[in-house]
Every structure is written in structure tokens, then in C-alpha cells.
Design a protein around this motif. Structure first.
Motif: not given
Length: 332
Positions: A52-68
Motif C-alpha cells: 500500500y502506498e498513498p496513491d496506489r495499491l500494488l498486488q504482485t507475487s514474491w517470486v516470478s519463477s522457480a527452476e529446478y
């Protein structure tokens, strides 16, 4: 992953996580870690983080990929790029030592309380409305609605755990609105620097240790004698083991050290001294002790079970040696 960010990094990169090291760090079985790790990272990919920021709400994942990487025991994880302004600006301040402390907290409320108080740690004092504390800690509206329950189940346990494991402590005053507690005044103070971490160099594990006279005097403390009797015979003369029992019994008490010795006795497969030191630092024996001492339905535990021993014979042998030690006799 955060601890691996370097102060001069201008961009994210894949961060290599060893499943084996992760299992050691979290105190779980390696085979179980390999089986569960893929499920865990898949779940992590779906976990939504809200900023949460004064002018917006950012929704995202912690990680974008996992490679084994097959056969390597390694998983490469990548942060979501949208987190750059929040994580790169830390400039390495999130050390692995600090993360180890945060991850050692058993209660989610302790983690949030630490974050809250750390922001104001050097102001020494902060007064916060009770409803605001509940929101910050993420308490449901129907949970611990009475202040007495909140104090017993949240406030006092977080105070105790922070005092034991973190770099700050706090006392608190209850501010009343009429007859009801409406706010808490936190009195925050930094803890004195703790004793340095014990050496982790395993090359010294096979060295025997003969205490100097001053060390023998310290060893006369009955609790340390009792703890030494819990350690397998072949490891009792090792300097790292002796130092660990002495340091951590003073720092955390008898029961803390005992559960981690018993956990190490059951789980250590290679270097006992190194495993025991790591267990004591992270309190690996905590959850194991809870599970071990849980009462089965319709069955009362035997005294040897309640005390964490594998058999009545093992318990009787320990008690015999303890009694002989009281008489000044060492039984091999």
C-alpha cells in the motif's frame, strides 16, 4: 533470497537455494525437504503480496519463477521485477544472521511485533491504540476480543519470545479509557550484544577437551552436569560441545538446551557437535519437543517419555549417572 542481495546490485538475478542447506536451516528431514520443496515453491508463486502506498495499491507475487536443476539439489528462484524498488534499496541490510533470527520466531505475532517496535526502537517509547495493534498484528475481529485473552495469548508470549531471541526487549503499560484498556505504551530498549556465535568449523569436532581449573569450577553447576550426561559419551569431551552447553544454558536455560540435545541425539547423522551447535542457535528442538510430549488420546505418558528419552532404560541410566555425579563420582 533477500540475504543474497548484494549492496552493489542494480538488478535481480536468479538466487540459488540448496534444498539440503534449507533443510538443515529449518531443522527438517532432508528427504522430506526434497519431496515438499516443489510444492512449497509452487505455492509461493501463487502467494499475493500487497503493498500500500498513498496513491496506489500494488498486488504482485514474491517470486516470478522457480527452476529446478535435475540431480543438483538446487532451485533457482527469481523475485518478481516489480519488487526492485523495495528490495534493492535495502542494500544488503537484511543479513542472513538477521533473517535467521526472524525465522526463529515461532509465532507470526512475534514477527509483526518485532517489525513494529524496531521502527521506533531508538525512541524508547511508543503509545499505540489497542485496535491499531490488533490490525498491525493481523488479528481477526473475533479472536481474543477480551483484553485479558489478548494479553495472555499474544502480548506476553511475544514479549517473552522477543526477549529470548531478538535484539530488543520491551516492557508495557496499560492505558485505560475508563475501566477498559484502550492503548498500550511500549517501553522499548535494545538488548546488549549477545555472546558471539560459536565456531562452526567442523575440523575441531574430533579434538578432546580437558577443562582448565576455572572451567571445572563452572562445570560444577548442576544443570551443566545434567546436560552433559544427556550427550552421547563419545562427544562429551569435545570443546565445541562443552562450550555450547555452557553458553546456551546461561543464555536460554536448562529446558531450551535439553530439548536441543535430545533432538540432536535423535537426528544428527554426521558431525554431532556441528549439528548440536546449529540446533541450539535456531532452537530446532522446539517443534520436535512439542510433538514428542503431546499426550496421546487415552494414554498417560511414562515418566521417561515425558522427559524426552527413547526408553525407560535410557532414562534409568541417566538418573543413575546423575545421582552418582551428585556424590562426586563419574560413571562411564
Amino acid at each position: 533470497m533477500i540475504a543474497k542481495i548484494q549492496p552493489d546490485d542494480c538488478d535481480f538475478k536468479p538466487y540459488r537455494i540448496s534444498v539440503s542447506e534449507l533443510a538443515d536451516f529449518l531443522g527438517v528431514d532432508k528427504n522430506s525437504a526434497y519431496r515438499e520443496c516443489r510444492k512449497i515453491t509452487k505455492s509461493l508463486l501463487t502467494r499475493v503480496l500487497e503493498i500500500y502506498e498513498p496513491d496506489r495499491l500494488l498486488q504482485t507475487s514474491w517470486v516470478s519463477s522457480a527452476e529446478y536443476v535435475n540431480g543438483s539439489g538446487i532451485v533457482n528462484l527469481s523475485f518478481d521485477p516489480l519488487l526492485k524498488p523495495y528490495l534493492l534499496k535495502l542494500k544488503g541490510n537484511f543479513t542472513s544472521c538477521k533473517l535467521e533470527m526472524l525465522l526463529s520466531f515461532k509465532s507470526q505475532y512475534t514477527m509483526r511485533m518485532y517489525t513494529l517496535l524496531k521502527q521506533y526502537g531508538w525512541r524508547k517509547e511508543r503509545e499505540i491504540e489497542l485496535h491499531e495493534i490488533r490490525e498491525i498484528l493481523g488479528l481477526r475481529k473475533d479472536l481474543y476480543t477480551e483484553y485479558s485473552n489478548f494479553k495472555l495469548n499474544v502480548l506476553l508470549p511475544t514479549q517473552k519470545e522477543l526477549s529470548e531471541k531478538s535484539d530488543l526487549t520491551f516492557e508495557f503499560d496499560e492505558i485505560k479509557n475508563g475501566r477498559r484498556v484502550g492503548a498500550i505504551r511500549f517501553l522499548i530498549s535494545p538488548k546488549p550484544a549477545s555472546a558471539p556465535l560459536l565456531p562452526s568449523d567442523e575440523t575441531h569436532d574430533d579434538r578432546t577437551f580437558t577443562p582448565e581449573p576455572s572451567a571445572v569450577d563452572r562445570l560444577s553447576d548442576l544443570s551443566v552436569q545434567d546436560l552433559l550426561l544427556l550427550v552421547p559419551q563419545q562427544h562429551r569431551n569435545k570443546k565445541t560441545v562443552f562450550t555450547a552447553l555452557e553458553v546456551f544454558s546461561k543464555r536460554h536455560g536448562f529446558d531450551y538446551v535439553k530439548r536441543n540435545i535430545l533432538y540432536s541425539n535423535a537426528k544428527a547423522d554426521k558431525s554431532y557437535a556441528g549439528f548440536l551447535n546449529n540446533a541450539l542457535k535456531a532452537d530446532w528442538g522446539y517443534d520436535w519437543d512439542l510433538e514428542h510430549n503431546a499426550l496421546p488420546k487415552n494414554k498417560a505418558l511414562e515418566v521417561w517419555e515425558r522427559n524426552g528419552f527413547a526408553s525407560s532404560r535410557e532414562y534409568d541410566n541417566f538418573m543413575y549417572k546423575k545421582q552418582m555425579a551428585n556424590y562426586g563420582l563419574v560413571i562411564e
